[in-house]
Design a protein around this motif. Sequence first.
Motif, PDB file in Angstrom:
ATOM      1  N   PHE A 136     -26.514   5.660  10.785  1.00 32.73           N
ATOM      2  CA  PHE A 136     -26.440   6.413  12.191  1.00 32.73           C
ATOM      3  C   PHE A 136     -27.755   7.277  12.491  1.00 32.73           C
ATOM      4  N   ARG A 137     -28.609   6.974  13.603  1.00 29.77           N
ATOM      5  CA  ARG A 137     -29.675   7.466  14.029  1.00 29.77           C
ATOM      6  C   ARG A 137     -29.510   8.800  14.416  1.00 29.77           C
ATOM      7  N   HIS A 138     -28.377   9.165  14.787  1.00 29.34           N
ATOM      8  CA  HIS A 138     -28.170  10.725  15.511  1.00 29.34           C
ATOM      9  C   HIS A 138     -26.693  11.244  15.004  1.00 29.34           C
ATOM     10  N   VAL A 139     -26.780  12.415  14.589  1.00 30.62           N
ATOM     11  CA  VAL A 139     -25.350  13.033  14.504  1.00 30.62           C
ATOM     12  C   VAL A 139     -25.478  14.587  15.387  1.00 30.62           C
ATOM     13  N   VAL A 140     -24.821  14.412  16.307  1.00 34.11           N
ATOM     14  CA  VAL A 140     -24.610  15.505  17.444  1.00 34.11           C
ATOM     15  C   VAL A 140     -23.428  16.441  17.416  1.00 34.11           C
ATOM     16  N   PRO A 152     -18.305  17.891  27.853  1.00 32.82           N
ATOM     17  CA  PRO A 152     -19.058  16.445  27.756  1.00 32.82           C
ATOM     18  C   PRO A 152     -20.191  16.679  26.745  1.00 32.82           C
ATOM     19  N   ASP A 153     -20.457  17.749  26.609  1.00 30.69           N
ATOM     20  CA  ASP A 153     -21.919  17.874  25.976  1.00 30.69           C
ATOM     21  C   ASP A 153     -22.338  16.955  24.878  1.00 30.69           C
ATOM     22  N   VAL A 154     -21.475  17.033  23.794  1.00 29.62           N
ATOM     23  CA  VAL A 154     -21.998  16.168  22.510  1.00 29.62           C
ATOM     24  C   VAL A 154     -22.048  14.898  22.965  1.00 29.62           C
ATOM     25  N   TYR A 155     -21.203  14.336  23.777  1.00 25.89           N
ATOM     26  CA  TYR A 155     -21.253  12.824  24.026  1.00 25.89           C
ATOM     27  C   TYR A 155     -22.481  12.697  24.826  1.00 25.89           C
ATOM     28  N   ALA A 156     -22.803  13.360  25.929  1.00 30.75           N
ATOM     29  CA  ALA A 156     -23.748  13.091  26.689  1.00 30.75           C
ATOM     30  C   ALA A 156     -25.284  13.270  25.964  1.00 30.75           C
ATOM     31  N   GLU A 157     -25.338  14.176  24.964  1.00 29.72           N
ATOM     32  CA  GLU A 157     -26.540  14.483  24.390  1.00 29.72           C
ATOM     33  C   GLU A 157     -26.686  13.229  23.292  1.00 29.72           C
ATOM     34  N   ALA A 158     -25.840  12.689  22.751  1.00 28.00           N
ATOM     35  CA  ALA A 158     -25.711  11.480  22.062  1.00 28.00           C
ATOM     36  C   ALA A 158     -26.324  10.381  22.702  1.00 28.00           C
ATOM     37  N   SER A 181     -13.741  14.541  26.301  1.00 27.82           N
ATOM     38  CA  SER A 181     -15.007  14.823  26.273  1.00 27.82           C
ATOM     39  C   SER A 181     -15.790  13.655  26.591  1.00 27.82           C
ATOM     40  N   ALA A 182     -15.679  12.376  26.124  1.00 30.69           N
ATOM     41  CA  ALA A 182     -16.230  11.279  26.377  1.00 30.69           C
ATOM     42  C   ALA A 182     -15.942  10.788  27.839  1.00 30.69           C
ATOM     43  N   VAL A 183     -15.060  10.779  28.462  1.00 29.44           N
ATOM     44  CA  VAL A 183     -14.627  10.519  29.619  1.00 29.44           C
ATOM     45  C   VAL A 183     -15.493  11.577  30.719  1.00 29.44           C
ATOM     46  N   SER A 184     -15.599  12.599  30.362  1.00 30.90           N
ATOM     47  CA  SER A 184     -16.187  13.589  31.104  1.00 30.90           C
ATOM     48  C   SER A 184     -17.600  13.401  31.319  1.00 30.90           C
ATOM     49  N   ALA A 185     -18.140  12.801  30.107  1.00 32.60           N
ATOM     50  CA  ALA A 185     -19.559  12.546  30.061  1.00 32.60           C
ATOM     51  C   ALA A 185     -19.856  10.992  30.479  1.00 32.60           C
TER      52      ALA A 185
END
Length: 230
Positions: A136-140, A152-158, A181-185
């Motif tokens: 994984f390149r990123h862990v948010v 939605p923040d963690v998914y939008a940031e990812a 969360s994902a849907v909201s992002a």
Amino acid sequence: MLKNRSPQWSPRAVVFDCDGTLLDSEKHWVDARQHVLDDHGMVPDEKFADLAQGVHYAECGRLMATMAGRPRMAAELTDDLLRAFRALASATPVTCPGAPALVASLAGSMPLAVASNCPQDVVESCLSGAGLLRHFRHVVVPGGTVRPKPEPDVYAEAAARCGVDPGECLAFEDSLCGIRSAVSAGIPVIGIGERPSTESLQLADGWVSSLEDPELVAWAGSWRREQLSG
């Protein structure tokens, strides 16, 4: 595989939830919650298990305190919960069916990220112990201006860290909280699990019982070929 998407559509990045999606740690959370409740002599109502699934651990601590009629104990219960989970998860990290194979098959062909409600050190240590962190390149995780799921923040940031628009990502989630969360992002999401709720099925763009689903595995193989040929 996804409703409202062309059969030819494929993601440019993939974002995975951690607990219950990559790692079979939901049992650790269940056991940790029960351990804390037992220690404090608390008996939650029948709705507690469903309300607690997938939420941020601090919210779970507040939920336990509220349901027990002891709202002032929220911080103490949160600390106790996280302490119990750390001990359980670090001792026996277990991957979910199909997770290692799917992650390994996609690594190197597109950006992969994790979006979790758990603390950074817990996510990274558990993924490392399971041999998955290197892919994984990123862990948010929540922190600063990044709010926990179901926001939605963690998914939008990812998606932003992967360098792609949310609509070009694909998320994998096992909880209603994470799906929201994902849907909201704005990220299409495939839900995972044997017994999805009605709302989960309505919100998710697709559903599989596990990451070993043959149709999913075949579809994911086509993404890799497209990325490598492109």
